[in-house]
Write an enzyme that holds these catalytic residues in place. Structure first.
Site, PDB file in Angstrom:
ATOM      1  N   ASP A 166      49.874  51.552 -32.248  1.00 47.83           N
ATOM      2  CA  ASP A 166      48.646  51.554 -31.450  1.00 47.83           C
ATOM      3  C   ASP A 166      48.882  51.013 -30.044  1.00 47.83           C
ATOM      4  O   ASP A 166      47.984  51.083 -29.193  1.00 47.83           O
ATOM      5  CB  ASP A 166      47.566  50.686 -32.123  1.00 47.83           C
ATOM      6  CG  ASP A 166      46.860  51.398 -33.254  1.00 47.83           C
ATOM      7  OD1 ASP A 166      46.879  52.636 -33.271  1.00 47.83           O
ATOM      8  OD2 ASP A 166      46.309  50.711 -34.131  1.00 47.83           O
ATOM      9  N   SER A 193      36.080  45.702 -36.856  1.00 52.93           N
ATOM     10  CA  SER A 193      35.367  45.145 -35.699  1.00 52.93           C
ATOM     11  C   SER A 193      34.150  44.309 -36.059  1.00 52.93           C
ATOM     12  O   SER A 193      33.505  43.762 -35.162  1.00 52.93           O
ATOM     13  CB  SER A 193      34.962  46.264 -34.738  1.00 52.93           C
ATOM     14  OG  SER A 193      36.086  46.732 -34.034  1.00 52.93           O
ATOM     15  N   LYS A 204      34.122  40.843 -34.649  1.00 54.27           N
ATOM     16  CA  LYS A 204      33.555  40.497 -33.341  1.00 54.27           C
ATOM     17  C   LYS A 204      32.223  39.755 -33.474  1.00 54.27           C
ATOM     18  O   LYS A 204      31.816  39.053 -32.541  1.00 54.27           O
ATOM     19  CB  LYS A 204      33.373  41.759 -32.500  1.00 54.27           C
ATOM     20  CG  LYS A 204      34.680  42.449 -32.121  1.00 54.27           C
ATOM     21  CD  LYS A 204      34.406  43.653 -31.242  1.00 54.27           C
ATOM     22  CE  LYS A 204      35.685  44.328 -30.774  1.00 54.27           C
ATOM     23  NZ  LYS A 204      36.326  45.141 -31.807  1.00 54.27           N
ATOM     24  N   THR A 255      29.383  47.778 -35.905  1.00 50.41           N
ATOM     25  CA  THR A 255      30.224  48.682 -36.669  1.00 50.41           C
ATOM     26  C   THR A 255      31.639  48.119 -36.769  1.00 50.41           C
ATOM     27  O   THR A 255      32.002  47.168 -36.079  1.00 50.41           O
ATOM     28  CB  THR A 255      30.283  50.047 -35.984  1.00 50.41           C
ATOM     29  OG1 THR A 255      30.718  49.865 -34.632  1.00 50.41           O
ATOM     30  CG2 THR A 255      28.916  50.708 -35.992  1.00 50.41           C
ATOM     31  N   SER A 271      32.380  47.871 -28.565  1.00 53.65           N
ATOM     32  CA  SER A 271      33.384  47.278 -29.450  1.00 53.65           C
ATOM     33  C   SER A 271      34.711  47.096 -28.728  1.00 53.65           C
ATOM     34  O   SER A 271      35.765  47.563 -29.187  1.00 53.65           O
ATOM     35  CB  SER A 271      33.565  48.138 -30.709  1.00 53.65           C
ATOM     36  OG  SER A 271      34.149  47.395 -31.750  1.00 53.65           O
ATOM     37  N   ASN A 272      34.693  46.373 -27.612  1.00 48.93           N
ATOM     38  CA  ASN A 272      35.865  46.215 -26.762  1.00 48.93           C
ATOM     39  C   ASN A 272      36.779  45.124 -27.317  1.00 48.93           C
ATOM     40  O   ASN A 272      36.462  43.933 -27.265  1.00 48.93           O
ATOM     41  CB  ASN A 272      35.420  45.885 -25.335  1.00 48.93           C
ATOM     42  CG  ASN A 272      36.553  46.012 -24.346  1.00 48.93           C
ATOM     43  OD1 ASN A 272      37.586  45.378 -24.484  1.00 48.93           O
ATOM     44  ND2 ASN A 272      36.345  46.838 -23.330  1.00 48.93           N
ATOM     45  N   LEU A 301      38.767  50.934 -39.193  1.00 45.13           N
ATOM     46  CA  LEU A 301      40.204  51.140 -39.161  1.00 45.13           C
ATOM     47  C   LEU A 301      40.486  52.153 -40.261  1.00 45.13           C
ATOM     48  O   LEU A 301      39.629  52.399 -41.110  1.00 45.13           O
ATOM     49  CB  LEU A 301      40.966  49.840 -39.442  1.00 45.13           C
ATOM     50  CG  LEU A 301      40.855  48.709 -38.408  1.00 45.13           C
ATOM     51  CD1 LEU A 301      41.448  47.425 -38.981  1.00 45.13           C
ATOM     52  CD2 LEU A 301      41.546  49.086 -37.109  1.00 45.13           C
TER      53      LEU A 301
END
Length: 516
Positions: free
Chosen positions: A173, A80, A83, A439, A326-327, A442
């Protein structure tokens, strides 16, 4: 999922393994304080990270001078931390005032409350649309005087292409809300704005009887199947919720104890456009508007008359739930929105091309990285710590920096919309309330990149990416941030203890689990 531990200021309690400093790039002022270099070497050279690929870059936030670099140019999966790139590029291209627009429009003549043509519901990707917002649009149709539609309700999701899932996303997922399908017509079940998903609630009944299962928003677009039951009082909950691949059948199994709390889970839907169409059709009926021709999909004619409109919050405000929590879906919607804005094509390819072209103006070498999505969910993304650090330095010069900086999680702040994915990390340390960073997690991948001010007031940026780990790298990320926050040049360094964690079976962003 386990979170990082607190840091006891007892360096002697931890055995660090120092590593060679031949690849360090440090200015004279940093070399004069060898303690910082030595400690950072020791943290990321720990035997717990042996065999992993770990890169760390620290730079002065104002001058850009490199304070520390170890394997900074080595690319890895950023998770993430990707992002940071997509959010900055979207702000620069779309602007902080960008709003998504959702409209309902009519074709054909209208007389005596009867519309001879179709109603067209058109979306542009707004991830903040709630069922209540579609209900408000339906009310606007009713207020316009329309009571009967002889044609169809036509869902227009053509602002984006029809590709719903990103390149390199894991198939297993797919049922989980952090991996939802991307559509220009979507809906969120809550104000975290988890677009493309529904909330499934499992409530206990009488012991031995079936549990009561409901969805938010209420809808018959999904089918609840399974055998969830109410267990004896005081027993453990064992509820599982999973959507069957390629369908909207959500299987609910296990038990919830009588008298116990309601179990709440999030599930993606198959084809968010269909969910929106169903919700809006039901909302029209509630407001006394009947549609005789059923539903369909297609583009809105240019001469359609707008009967109602909803405009989202500006991008500067959307950044908060996007970055704090963290969308993933927000990131991907922004990628496609950028593609549409720049080249008229709402696709991942177009959006990523536009974002990559913009990176050169944002301190990043576009030839030194590879992006396949905007969220970092793809296992095919490749970014180096050096490029993230360069972005962090360059962003400070941009007019949109303040809302971007404010959107970063704040270490140790328990408020979800302030601390975000760092709310349970680095508490009771010099980093608490100081570090603002993104952050990334995975399985086998972890990253932390952002801003910190040292004990003597020096503003720094840092970027750390770890790949191929067999233990959680988060305690080491935190140790780096705490060491930087407590640094005072020329003084005895603060001691930092690292409490290692095993790698969870399913290592995800804190907010993705909805439980930490």
């Amino acid at each position: 999922m386990p979170r990082s531990r607190s840091f006891a200021l007892v360096l002697a309690a931890v055995a660090f393994v120092a590593t060679p400093a031949a690849d360090l790039v440090t200015p004279a002022s940093a070399r004069a304080d060898d303690a910082l270099t030595r400690d950072l070497d020791a943290i990321i050279g720990s035997t717990a990270l042996a065999g992993a690929d770990v890169g760390l870059v620290v730079r002065h936030a104002d001058t850009g001078a490199v304070v520390y670099s170890r394997d900074g140019d080595e690319r890895g999966q950023p998770a993430s931390n990707g992002k940071l790139i997509s959010s900055a590029a979207a702000l620069d291209i779309l602007g902080p005032d960008h709003r998504f627009r959702t409209t309902v429009a009519a074709t054909g003549g209208e007389r005596g409350g009867v519309l001879a043509g179709d109603l067209h519901l058109r979306g542009t990707g707004d991830p903040t649309m709630l069922a209540a917002d579609y209900d408000a649009l339906a009310a606007e149709v009713a207020r316009s005087g329309v009571r009967l539609v002889r044609g169809k309700l036509v869902a227009d999701d053509t602002w984006f292409d029809a590709v719903r899932l990103g390149t390199g996303w894991a198939w297993d997922d797919e049922p989980y809300y952090y991996n939802a399908q991307i559509s220009a017509l979507t809906v969120s079940p809550d104000t975290d704005y988890d677009a493309g998903s529904v909330i499934v609630r499992v409530a206990p009944g009488e012991a031995g009887r079936p549990a009561a299962v409901t969805t938010e928003p209420p809808t018959d677009y999904v089918t609840i199947a399974g055998t969830a039951v109410t267990g004896a009082p005081g027993t453990a909950s064992s509820v599982s919720v999973e959507r069957q691949h390629g369908t909207n059948v959500i299987t609910v199994r296990g038990s919830v104890p009588a008298g116990g709390a309601v179990v709440t889970e999030w599930s993606t839907v198959w084809e968010p456009t269909g969910l929106v169409t169903s919700l809006f059709h039901d909302a029209l009926a509630r407001h006394g508007v009947r549609v005789l021709g059923g539903t369909g999909v297609g583009a809105t004619p240019a001469d359609a008359r707008v009967l109602g409109e909803h405009r989202s919050m500006p991008l500067s405000q959307l950044l908060v739930p996007f970055m704090k929590l963290s969308n993933n879906m927000h990131a991907e919607i922004l990628v496609k929105t950028v593609g549409r804005a720049v080249s008229g094509e709402g696709s991942w390819d177009a959006g990523l091309r536009a974002m990559t072209a913009k990176l050169g103006e944002l301190g990043v070498d576009p030839a030194a990285l590879s992006l396949r999505d905007g969220s970092g969910l793809s296992r095919m993304d490749q970014v180096s710590p050096a490029q993230l650090a360069a972005l962090l330095v360059a962003a400070k010069r941009e007019p949109w920096f303040r809302p971007w900086y404010d959107s970063l999680p704040v270490a140790g702040n328990s408020d979800r919309m302030v601390g975000g994915t760092l709310r349970n990390r680095m508490r009771g340390t010099p980093a608490e309330g100081n570090v603002r960073a993104k952050t990334g997690s995975l399985t086998g991948v972890s990253a932390l990149s952002g801003y910190v001010r040292t004990a003597d007031g020096t503003p720094l940026v840092f970027a750390m990416i770890s790949n191929d780990t067999l233990t959680s790298a988060k305690p080491f990320e935190d140790a780096v941030a705490v060491r930087l926050a407590g640094h005072r040049e020329g003084s005895a360094p603060p001691a930092v203890r690292v409490a290692t964690e095993p790698l969870p079976d399913r290592q995800l962003e804190c907010s993705w689990t909805k439980s930490c």
